[in-house]
Design a protein around this motif. Structure first.
Motif, PDB file in Angstrom:
ATOM      1  N   LEU A 177       4.038  -9.318  31.327  1.00  0.00           N
ATOM      2  CA  LEU A 177       3.314  -9.273  31.899  1.00  0.00           C
ATOM      3  C   LEU A 177       3.147  -7.611  30.524  1.00  0.00           C
ATOM      4  N   GLN A 178       4.267  -6.828  30.128  1.00  0.00           N
ATOM      5  CA  GLN A 178       4.713  -5.525  29.473  1.00  0.00           C
ATOM      6  C   GLN A 178       4.133  -6.617  27.552  1.00  0.00           C
ATOM      7  N   PHE A 179       4.804  -7.704  27.391  1.00  0.00           N
ATOM      8  CA  PHE A 179       4.029  -8.289  26.297  1.00  0.00           C
ATOM      9  C   PHE A 179       2.964  -8.284  26.285  1.00  0.00           C
ATOM     10  N   ILE A 180       2.022  -8.786  26.906  1.00  0.00           N
ATOM     11  CA  ILE A 180       0.770  -8.667  26.750  1.00  0.00           C
ATOM     12  C   ILE A 180      -0.122  -7.552  26.717  1.00  0.00           C
ATOM     13  N   PHE A 181       0.115  -6.515  27.454  1.00  0.00           N
ATOM     14  CA  PHE A 181      -0.077  -5.391  26.783  1.00  0.00           C
ATOM     15  C   PHE A 181       0.533  -4.850  25.345  1.00  0.00           C
ATOM     16  N   GLY A 182       1.759  -5.322  25.238  1.00  0.00           N
ATOM     17  CA  GLY A 182       2.322  -4.951  23.864  1.00  0.00           C
ATOM     18  C   GLY A 182       1.564  -5.457  22.592  1.00  0.00           C
ATOM     19  N   VAL A 183       0.601  -6.160  22.758  1.00  0.00           N
ATOM     20  CA  VAL A 183      -0.003  -6.794  21.843  1.00  0.00           C
ATOM     21  C   VAL A 183      -0.652  -5.228  21.656  1.00  0.00           C
ATOM     22  N   LEU A 184      -1.573  -5.153  22.409  1.00  0.00           N
ATOM     23  CA  LEU A 184      -2.966  -4.084  22.382  1.00  0.00           C
ATOM     24  C   LEU A 184      -1.639  -2.554  21.404  1.00  0.00           C
ATOM     25  N   ALA A 185      -0.554  -2.407  21.498  1.00  0.00           N
ATOM     26  CA  ALA A 185       0.398  -1.389  21.283  1.00  0.00           C
ATOM     27  C   ALA A 185       0.052  -0.565  19.517  1.00  0.00           C
ATOM     28  N   GLY A 186       0.248  -2.066  19.509  1.00  0.00           N
ATOM     29  CA  GLY A 186       0.077  -1.644  17.427  1.00  0.00           C
ATOM     30  C   GLY A 186      -1.450  -0.694  17.145  1.00  0.00           C
ATOM     31  N   PRO A 187      -2.637  -1.395  17.347  1.00  0.00           N
ATOM     32  CA  PRO A 187      -3.562  -0.906  16.500  1.00  0.00           C
ATOM     33  C   PRO A 187      -3.480   0.821  17.041  1.00  0.00           C
ATOM     34  N   ASP A 223       0.883  -1.663  -0.055  1.00  0.00           N
ATOM     35  CA  ASP A 223       0.408  -0.009   0.365  1.00  0.00           C
ATOM     36  C   ASP A 223       0.950   1.424   0.000  1.00  0.00           C
ATOM     37  N   ARG A 224       0.822   2.096  -1.061  1.00  0.00           N
ATOM     38  CA  ARG A 224       2.229   3.465  -1.402  1.00  0.00           C
ATOM     39  C   ARG A 224       0.927   4.225  -0.574  1.00  0.00           C
ATOM     40  N   ASP A 225       0.142   4.334  -0.367  1.00  0.00           N
ATOM     41  CA  ASP A 225      -0.614   5.548   0.827  1.00  0.00           C
ATOM     42  C   ASP A 225       0.106   5.853   1.878  1.00  0.00           C
ATOM     43  N   TYR A 226       0.559   6.748   2.298  1.00  0.00           N
ATOM     44  CA  TYR A 226       1.469   7.663   3.346  1.00  0.00           C
ATOM     45  C   TYR A 226       1.134   6.792   4.243  1.00  0.00           C
ATOM     46  N   HIS A 227      -0.381   6.902   5.082  1.00  0.00           N
ATOM     47  CA  HIS A 227      -1.013   6.138   5.987  1.00  0.00           C
ATOM     48  C   HIS A 227      -1.447   4.625   6.046  1.00  0.00           C
ATOM     49  N   GLY A 228      -1.293   3.969   4.604  1.00  0.00           N
ATOM     50  CA  GLY A 228      -1.892   2.708   4.268  1.00  0.00           C
ATOM     51  C   GLY A 228      -0.564   1.875   4.571  1.00  0.00           C
ATOM     52  N   ARG A 229       0.725   2.591   4.651  1.00  0.00           N
ATOM     53  CA  ARG A 229       1.493   2.150   4.342  1.00  0.00           C
ATOM     54  C   ARG A 229       2.134   1.561   6.292  1.00  0.00           C
ATOM     55  N   THR A 230       1.693   2.141   6.837  1.00  0.00           N
ATOM     56  CA  THR A 230       1.462   2.259   8.460  1.00  0.00           C
ATOM     57  C   THR A 230       0.350   1.288   9.251  1.00  0.00           C
ATOM     58  N   ARG A 231      -0.453   0.744   7.989  1.00  0.00           N
ATOM     59  CA  ARG A 231      -1.314   0.466   9.107  1.00  0.00           C
ATOM     60  C   ARG A 231      -0.492  -1.230   8.804  1.00  0.00           C
ATOM     61  N   VAL A 232      -0.339  -1.259   6.982  1.00  0.00           N
ATOM     62  CA  VAL A 232       0.163  -3.048   7.128  1.00  0.00           C
ATOM     63  C   VAL A 232       1.471  -2.989   8.027  1.00  0.00           C
ATOM     64  N   VAL A 233       2.012  -2.231   7.591  1.00  0.00           N
ATOM     65  CA  VAL A 233       3.448  -2.197   8.557  1.00  0.00           C
ATOM     66  C   VAL A 233       2.697  -2.953  10.735  1.00  0.00           C
ATOM     67  N   THR A 234       1.891  -1.778  10.688  1.00  0.00           N
ATOM     68  CA  THR A 234       0.881  -2.311  11.929  1.00  0.00           C
ATOM     69  C   THR A 234       0.809  -3.745  12.063  1.00  0.00           C
ATOM     70  N   TYR A 235      -0.196  -4.329  11.348  1.00  0.00           N
ATOM     71  CA  TYR A 235      -0.033  -5.683  11.178  1.00  0.00           C
ATOM     72  C   TYR A 235       0.892  -6.703  11.431  1.00  0.00           C
ATOM     73  N   GLN A 236       1.890  -6.346  11.071  1.00  0.00           N
ATOM     74  CA  GLN A 236       3.572  -7.860  10.845  1.00  0.00           C
ATOM     75  C   GLN A 236       3.830  -7.469  12.121  1.00  0.00           C
ATOM     76  N   LEU A 237       4.224  -5.847  13.156  1.00  0.00           N
ATOM     77  CA  LEU A 237       4.696  -5.891  14.329  1.00  0.00           C
ATOM     78  C   LEU A 237       3.691  -6.731  15.364  1.00  0.00           C
ATOM     79  N   THR A 238       2.084  -6.049  15.124  1.00  0.00           N
ATOM     80  CA  THR A 238       1.171  -6.685  15.760  1.00  0.00           C
ATOM     81  C   THR A 238       1.571  -8.885  15.767  1.00  0.00           C
TER      82      THR A 238
END
Length: 467
Positions: free
Chosen positions: A286-296, A152-167
Motif C-alpha cells: 500500500l505504501q508503494f502504491i501511493f509512493g508512485v504519486l509522491a514524485g509529481p 536540463d541545467r535549469d534549477y527546477h528543470g533538473r528536479t523535473r528530470v530526476v522526478t521522472y526517474q524516481l517515478t
C-alpha cells in the motif's frame, strides 16, 4: 577561475520557458531504464538467496559470504565507473557507451542469475554471475544518473528530470512487488517459478528501456576542458574537500537509514505487535502504491519552495508521520492504514530533492575548479543507497533483539513496546537528522542561477581560462 560566495545574490534569473523544457514523452523514454533497475533490487535480496539455498543446496553461510563480496565489489566499482565515464571522449558521448555496455552485461547477468542452468550452479557460478550482474548494474546506474543531471541545467528543470526517474523507479518496484503476490495466489510456494517471473520482468523491460533511454536525447557537448586524470588519493581528497557534496551525501544516508528501519521492521510490527499477519505484505504494498504519486506531488512543491526547503519539509513530514505510529495500538488498523498512505505520499521526497541537488553541486564544483566531475559526484551519492540501509538495519535489528524481541517466540509486552518505539522513533530521528544537515545549505535557487550564469559566461568567452 572564478570564485563564488553563496550570499547576497541578485534576484534569480527567469526560469527556463516551458517551450525550452524537454518533452514529457522523451523524459519518460529516458527514465524508463529505471524500471528494470528498480525491479532487480528486491528479488535479489529476497528470492535469489532462498532459491539458491533450497533448490541448489548452497549453504546460507556461503550465500551470505558471496553476497557480501558482491556488495563490496558493487561499492568499489561505483566511483571507478563514475570517474571513467567523466573521462570518456567518444563520438557517441560520455554516458551513452557505458549505459549500452552496462545494459548488455546487466541483461546477461540477469539471465544467468534468474534462469540458472542446474548442472552448473554452485558457489563459483553464483559468485561469477553476481560479479557480472553488479558490474552491469553500476555501468548503467552511475552514467544514467549523471546524464540525468546534464539534460536540463535549469534549477527546477533538473528536479523535473530526476522526478521522472524516481517515478518510473517507483513503478518498477511496485510491479515487482505485485507480480510475486499475484503468483502466490496461483502457485503458492513455487520459489523457482517466482524467480523466473521476476527475472523475465527484468529482461523484458530492459530491452525496450535500453533503446528508449539511449535514443531519447542527445548528450550535451563534451566539456572544453581535458578530462581529469587523478589517482585514488587525489580523487578521495576532491570528494572529502567538497563540503556541499558531503552534506548532501550525509543527509541522504540519514534518509535511507530511516527508510530501511521502517522497511526492516514493518512486517514484525504488523505481525507481532498489531497481530495482523494478513496485512504484513499489504501495508508495504500500500505504501508503494501511493509512493508512485509522491514524485509529481513533491515536484510541484519544489517549484514553489526550492530544493532545500522542499527536502526539509518532506523530511519533517515523514518524521511527524513516524511519530504518529506511537499512537497506534493493536486493533487500530484504520489509523495504521492512514499513516501508511501518508508515508507513501511523502515517500522519496528527500531522496528526490537531494539527488537533484547533486547536479547543482557538481556545477558549483566545476565553476570553482574548472573540472567536470558530475559522474564522480553521482557515484559517491549512490553510496548512500548502500550505506544507509546497512546502518538502519544494522542498528534497528540488534536493538530490538537486545530488548528481548524474538519473532519466533512469544515476546514479553516490554519487548513489543520496544519494537513499536524503534519502528516509530528510529525513522523519525533519522529524518530529523537529514533535515538538520541541509538546514542552512547555501546552494539555493538564487545561488545556483548565479553559478549557471558564471559557467555560461566562461563557456562563451574566448579568453576563458581553466584551472
Amino acid at each position: 577561475m572564478a570564485t563564488l560566495a553563496f550570499h547576497d545574490f541578485p534576484v534569480p534569473a527567469k526560469a527556463a520557458l516551458a517551450s525550452d523544457r524537454p518533452a514529457a514523452l522523451r523524459l519518460i523514454g529516458f527514465a524508463s531504464m529505471a524500471v528494470p533497475i528498480a525491479g532487480a533490487g528486491l528479488p535479489l535480496a529476497i528470492f535469489v538467496p532462498q532459491l539458491y539455498a533450497t533448490h541448489f543446496g548452497i549453504s546460507l553461510a556461503t550465500i551470505g559470504f558471496i553476497f557480501l563480496l558482491g556488495r563490496l565489489w558493487d561499492v568499489a566499482s561505483d566511483p571507478i565507473v563514475g570517474v571513467l565515464s567523466d573521462r570518456t571522449r567518444s563520438r557517441f558521448g560520455r554516458r551513452r557507451p557505458w549505459i549500452a555496455a552496462g545494459g548488455v552485461l546487466f541483461g546477461l547477468g540477469s539471465a544467468l542469475l534468474f534462469f540458472p542452468p542446474s548442472a552448473l550452479v554452485g558457489p563459483l557460478y553464483l559468485g561469477l554471475v553476481l560479479f557480472v550482474f553488479y558490474l552491469g548494474w553500476t555501468m548503467i546506474e552511475i552514467p544514467f544518473s549523471a546524464w540525468a543531471g546534464e539534460i536540463d541545467r535549469d534549477y527546477h528543470g533538473r528536479t523535473r528530470v530526476v522526478t521522472y526517474q524516481l517515478t518510473l523507479r517507483s513503478i518498477g518496484l511496485l510491479l515487482v512487488l505485485v507480480l510475486p503476490t499475484l503468483l502466490d495466489q496461483v502457485r503458492p510456494g513455487d520459489g523457482g517459478l517466482k524467480l523466473q517471473v521476476v527475472g523475465g520482468f527484468i529482461i523484458v523491460t530492459l530491452i525496450p528501456a535500453l533503446f528508449a533511454s539511449l535514443l531519447a536525447f542527445r548528450e550535451p557537448p563534451l566539456p572544453d576542458t581535458p578530462p581529469v586524470r587523478a589517482g585514488f588519493w587525489a580523487t578521495a581528497k576532491v570528494i572529502l574537500s567538497d563540503g556541499l557534496l558531503l552534506r548532501v551525501l550525509a543527509s541522504d544516508v540519514a534518509v535511507t537509514a530511516g527508510q530501511s528501519i521502517r522497511a526492516g521492521l514493518i512486517v514484525f510490527f504488523a505481525v507481532n505487535y498489531m497481530g495482523l499477519p494478513a496485512w504484513a505484505s499489504g501495508l508495504y504494498l500500500l505504501q508503494f502504491i501511493f509512493g508512485v504519486l509522491a514524485g509529481p506531488i513533491w515536484l510541484r512543491i519544489g517549484y514553489g519552495l526550492g530544493k532545500r526547503q522542499t527536502a526539509i519539509v518532506g523530511e519533517l513530514a515523514q518524521a511527524a508521520i513516524n511519530i504518529g505510529l506511537v499512537f497506534v495500538f493493536p486493533g487500530m488498523l484504520g489509523l495504521m492504514i492512514a499513516l501508511t498512505v501518508a508515508q507513501g505520499l511523502t515517500q522519496g521526497s528527500g531522496n528526490l530533492m537531494l539527488r537533484a541537488m547533486v547536479g547543482d553541486v557538481a556545477d558549483a564544483h566545476r565553476l570553482k575548479t574548472g573540472h567536470e566531475r558530475t559522474g564522480l559526484f553521482y557515484s559517491v551519492f549512490s553510496l548512500s543507497a548502500k550505506l544507509g540501509p546497512a546502518l538502519g538495519i544494522g542498528l534497528a535489528l540488534p536493538l530490538v533483539a537486545w530488548f528481548g524481541f524474538d519473532p519466533k517466540a512469544a515476546s514479553a509486552p516490554g519487548s513489543l513496546e520496544a519494537l513499536k518505539y524503534t519502528f516509530a522513533l528510529g525513522p523519525a530521528l533519522a529524518h530529523i537528522i537529514a533535515a538538520a544537515l541541509i538546514w542552512r545549505f547555501p546552494l539555493d535557487e538564487a545561488a545556483y542561477r548565479e553559478v549557471r550564469r558564471a559557467l555560461d559566461a566562461e563557456h562563451s568567452s574566448p579568453t576563458a581560462k581553466t584551472a
